[in-house]
Design a protein around this motif. Structure first.
Motif, PDB file in Angstrom:
ATOM      1  N   ASP A  93       0.863  -1.178   0.000  1.00 32.27           N
ATOM      2  CA  ASP A  93       0.000   0.000   0.000  1.00 32.27           C
ATOM      3  C   ASP A  93       0.903   1.232   0.000  1.00 32.27           C
ATOM      4  OD1 ASP A  93       0.353   1.027   2.877  1.00 32.27           O
ATOM      5  OD2 ASP A  93      -0.291  -1.052   3.221  1.00 32.27           O
ATOM      6  N   ARG A  94       0.332   2.379  -0.296  1.00 30.08           N
ATOM      7  CA  ARG A  94       1.088   3.625  -0.437  1.00 30.08           C
ATOM      8  C   ARG A  94       1.896   3.933   0.825  1.00 30.08           C
ATOM      9  NH1 ARG A  94      -3.112   5.889  -2.651  1.00 30.08           N
ATOM     10  NH2 ARG A  94      -2.744   5.520  -4.825  1.00 30.08           N
ATOM     11  N   GLU A  95       1.254   3.816   1.975  1.00 30.29           N
ATOM     12  CA  GLU A  95       1.912   4.163   3.238  1.00 30.29           C
ATOM     13  C   GLU A  95       3.130   3.278   3.501  1.00 30.29           C
ATOM     14  OE1 GLU A  95       0.781   3.961   7.941  1.00 30.29           O
ATOM     15  OE2 GLU A  95      -0.792   4.601   6.556  1.00 30.29           O
ATOM     16  N   THR A  96       2.990   1.985   3.286  1.00 29.77           N
ATOM     17  CA  THR A  96       4.107   1.055   3.493  1.00 29.77           C
ATOM     18  C   THR A  96       5.227   1.324   2.498  1.00 29.77           C
ATOM     19  OG1 THR A  96       2.565  -0.618   4.322  1.00 29.77           O
ATOM     20  CG2 THR A  96       4.736  -1.391   3.610  1.00 29.77           C
ATOM     21  N   ALA A  97       4.861   1.556   1.237  1.00 27.27           N
ATOM     22  CA  ALA A  97       5.864   1.815   0.205  1.00 27.27           C
ATOM     23  C   ALA A  97       6.647   3.096   0.511  1.00 27.27           C
ATOM     24  CB  ALA A  97       5.193   1.916  -1.163  1.00 27.27           C
ATOM     25  N   GLU A  98       5.955   4.139   0.928  1.00 31.13           N
ATOM     26  CA  GLU A  98       6.642   5.389   1.260  1.00 31.13           C
ATOM     27  C   GLU A  98       7.520   5.225   2.500  1.00 31.13           C
ATOM     28  OE1 GLU A  98       3.664   8.465   1.329  1.00 31.13           O
ATOM     29  OE2 GLU A  98       3.298   8.266  -0.820  1.00 31.13           O
ATOM     30  N   ALA A  99       7.065   4.455   3.475  1.00 29.99           N
ATOM     31  CA  ALA A  99       7.884   4.189   4.665  1.00 29.99           C
ATOM     32  C   ALA A  99       9.143   3.419   4.282  1.00 29.99           C
ATOM     33  CB  ALA A  99       7.075   3.419   5.706  1.00 29.99           C
ATOM     34  N   LEU A 100       9.005   2.437   3.397  1.00 27.94           N
ATOM     35  CA  LEU A 100      10.178   1.691   2.922  1.00 27.94           C
ATOM     36  C   LEU A 100      11.156   2.616   2.207  1.00 27.94           C
ATOM     37  CD1 LEU A 100       8.732  -1.670   1.564  1.00 27.94           C
ATOM     38  CD2 LEU A 100      10.445  -1.405   3.351  1.00 27.94           C
ATOM     39  N   ALA A 101      10.637   3.497   1.358  1.00 28.17           N
ATOM     40  CA  ALA A 101      11.502   4.442   0.641  1.00 28.17           C
ATOM     41  C   ALA A 101      12.225   5.348   1.633  1.00 28.17           C
ATOM     42  CB  ALA A 101      10.684   5.258  -0.353  1.00 28.17           C
ATOM     43  N   ASP A 102      11.523   5.819   2.647  1.00 29.22           N
ATOM     44  CA  ASP A 102      12.158   6.661   3.667  1.00 29.22           C
ATOM     45  C   ASP A 102      13.262   5.889   4.399  1.00 29.22           C
ATOM     46  OD1 ASP A 102      10.508   8.789   3.046  1.00 29.22           O
ATOM     47  OD2 ASP A 102       9.133   8.451   4.728  1.00 29.22           O
ATOM     48  N   GLU A 103      12.992   4.619   4.684  1.00 26.42           N
ATOM     49  CA  GLU A 103      13.999   3.797   5.361  1.00 26.42           C
ATOM     50  C   GLU A 103      15.228   3.598   4.478  1.00 26.42           C
ATOM     51  OE1 GLU A 103      12.115   0.178   6.620  1.00 26.42           O
ATOM     52  OE2 GLU A 103      10.841   1.226   8.073  1.00 26.42           O
ATOM     53  N   VAL A 104      15.027   3.382   3.181  1.00 31.32           N
ATOM     54  CA  VAL A 104      16.152   3.214   2.258  1.00 31.32           C
ATOM     55  C   VAL A 104      17.002   4.486   2.240  1.00 31.32           C
ATOM     56  CG1 VAL A 104      16.819   2.915  -0.172  1.00 31.32           C
ATOM     57  CG2 VAL A 104      15.039   1.459   0.828  1.00 31.32           C
ATOM     58  N   VAL A 105      16.344   5.621   2.163  1.00 33.62           N
ATOM     59  CA  VAL A 105      17.082   6.892   2.161  1.00 33.62           C
ATOM     60  C   VAL A 105      17.823   7.077   3.489  1.00 33.62           C
ATOM     61  CG1 VAL A 105      16.832   9.405   2.073  1.00 33.62           C
ATOM     62  CG2 VAL A 105      15.600   7.975   0.437  1.00 33.62           C
ATOM     63  N   GLY A 106      17.189   6.714   4.590  1.00 39.65           N
ATOM     64  CA  GLY A 106      17.847   6.786   5.892  1.00 39.65           C
ATOM     65  C   GLY A 106      19.054   5.874   5.969  1.00 39.65           C
ATOM     66  N   ILE A 107      18.925   4.674   5.440  1.00 36.43           N
ATOM     67  CA  ILE A 107      20.056   3.739   5.409  1.00 36.43           C
ATOM     68  C   ILE A 107      21.173   4.311   4.544  1.00 36.43           C
ATOM     69  CG2 ILE A 107      20.801   1.466   4.569  1.00 36.43           C
ATOM     70  CD1 ILE A 107      18.020   0.416   5.489  1.00 36.43           C
ATOM     71  N   ASP A 108      20.811   4.927   3.418  1.00 33.29           N
ATOM     72  CA  ASP A 108      21.828   5.555   2.569  1.00 33.29           C
ATOM     73  C   ASP A 108      22.571   6.654   3.322  1.00 33.29           C
ATOM     74  OD1 ASP A 108      21.326   3.893   0.431  1.00 33.29           O
ATOM     75  OD2 ASP A 108      20.065   5.335  -0.635  1.00 33.29           O
ATOM     76  N   ARG A 109      21.856   7.430   4.116  1.00 32.49           N
ATOM     77  CA  ARG A 109      22.517   8.478   4.914  1.00 32.49           C
ATOM     78  C   ARG A 109      23.464   7.855   5.922  1.00 32.49           C
ATOM     79  NH1 ARG A 109      19.123  13.439   6.559  1.00 32.49           N
ATOM     80  NH2 ARG A 109      21.075  13.907   7.601  1.00 32.49           N
ATOM     81  N   ALA A 110      23.050   6.762   6.548  1.00 25.16           N
ATOM     82  CA  ALA A 110      23.921   6.069   7.504  1.00 25.16           C
ATOM     83  C   ALA A 110      25.158   5.518   6.800  1.00 25.16           C
ATOM     84  CB  ALA A 110      23.155   4.951   8.205  1.00 25.16           C
ATOM     85  N   LEU A 111      24.963   4.934   5.617  1.00 25.31           N
ATOM     86  CA  LEU A 111      26.102   4.422   4.853  1.00 25.31           C
ATOM     87  C   LEU A 111      27.046   5.551   4.449  1.00 25.31           C
ATOM     88  CD1 LEU A 111      24.317   1.743   2.658  1.00 25.31           C
ATOM     89  CD2 LEU A 111      26.140   1.317   4.317  1.00 25.31           C
ATOM     90  N   ASN A 112      26.488   6.698   4.038  1.00 27.47           N
ATOM     91  CA  ASN A 112      27.325   7.850   3.697  1.00 27.47           C
ATOM     92  C   ASN A 112      28.143   8.301   4.902  1.00 27.47           C
ATOM     93  OD1 ASN A 112      26.371   7.889   1.078  1.00 27.47           O
ATOM     94  ND2 ASN A 112      24.895   9.518   1.447  1.00 27.47           N
ATOM     95  N   ALA A 113      27.520   8.299   6.073  1.00 29.33           N
ATOM     96  CA  ALA A 113      28.232   8.689   7.287  1.00 29.33           C
ATOM     97  C   ALA A 113      29.366   7.709   7.578  1.00 29.33           C
ATOM     98  CB  ALA A 113      27.264   8.763   8.471  1.00 29.33           C
ATOM     99  N   LEU A 114      29.101   6.416   7.409  1.00 30.46           N
ATOM    100  CA  LEU A 114      30.147   5.417   7.627  1.00 30.46           C
ATOM    101  C   LEU A 114      31.266   5.554   6.611  1.00 30.46           C
ATOM    102  CD1 LEU A 114      28.176   2.172   8.540  1.00 30.46           C
ATOM    103  CD2 LEU A 114      29.744   3.441   9.990  1.00 30.46           C
ATOM    104  N   GLU A 115      30.907   5.841   5.376  1.00 29.60           N
ATOM    105  CA  GLU A 115      31.925   6.010   4.334  1.00 29.60           C
ATOM    106  C   GLU A 115      32.775   7.246   4.599  1.00 29.60           C
ATOM    107  OE1 GLU A 115      32.694   3.880   1.965  1.00 29.60           O
ATOM    108  OE2 GLU A 115      31.042   2.538   2.443  1.00 29.60           O
ATOM    109  N   GLY A 116      32.212   8.225   5.307  1.00 28.20           N
ATOM    110  CA  GLY A 116      32.940   9.450   5.599  1.00 28.20           C
ATOM    111  C   GLY A 116      34.002   9.295   6.668  1.00 28.20           C
ATOM    112  N   ILE A 117      33.957   8.179   7.384  1.00 21.74           N
ATOM    113  CA  ILE A 117      34.979   7.941   8.409  1.00 21.74           C
ATOM    114  C   ILE A 117      36.241   7.473   7.705  1.00 21.74           C
ATOM    115  CG2 ILE A 117      35.635   6.616  10.442  1.00 21.74           C
ATOM    116  CD1 ILE A 117      32.679   6.243  11.029  1.00 21.74           C
TER     117      ILE A 117
END
Length: 145
Positions: A93-117
């Motif tokens: 459903d729309r809500e679940t799909a958007e939550a998943l997309a937000d989580e993917v973007v959040g994970i990408d931010r975490a990965l970027n932070a780890l790569e910055g170390i």
């Protein structure tokens, strides 16, 4: 049930799915994006916002923690792939799909932070070994005096 409730409970359209996939695969997806406070990684809740803040405080990865940082990075990549696969294939459903997309973007931010170390490279290790050698030499000279 209102029309908006009925709409949000229906599966996303192919166009909506494509738009979400384009969003999570965009190189600029993390710019200005909000991060979910918490995500589930291998059955454990991770405070993603705190993780990103704490990771950005670290300049270099100490050798003793290198394996843990590498394992964290691999876990996050696995979770990202799992969520993207769900976005690509699951009936959502729309809500679940958007939550998943937000989580993917959040994970990408975490990965970027780890790569910055920064990982100490050969030059850094050589410099540290040289300093340690000089300190041992000075200690020896002090003993001889």
């Amino acid at each position: 049930m209102s029309d908006s409730d009925a709409t949000s409970a229906t599966s996303i359209t192919d166009a909506e799915r494509e738009a979400l996939l384009d969003r999570v695969n965009s190189p600029s997806a993390t710019v200005g994006a909000s991060v979910p406070d918490e995500i589930d990684v291998h059955g454990s809740a991770v405070d993603l916002s705190a993780f990103i803040v704490e990771t950005r405080k670290v300049d270099t990865v100490p050798p003793a923690l290198d394996r843990k940082v590498t394992a964290a990075r691999e876990s996050l990549r696995t979770e990202r792939e799992r969520r993207v696969d769900r976005l690509e294939t699951d009936a959502l459903d729309r809500e679940t799909a958007e939550a998943l997309a937000d989580e993917v973007v959040g994970i990408d931010r975490a990965l970027n932070a780890l790569e910055g170390i920064r990982r100490p490279g050969f030059a850094d290790e050589h410099h540290a070994d040289t300093l340690a050698g000089h300190e041992r030499w000075l200690a020896f000279v002090d003993q001889v005096r």
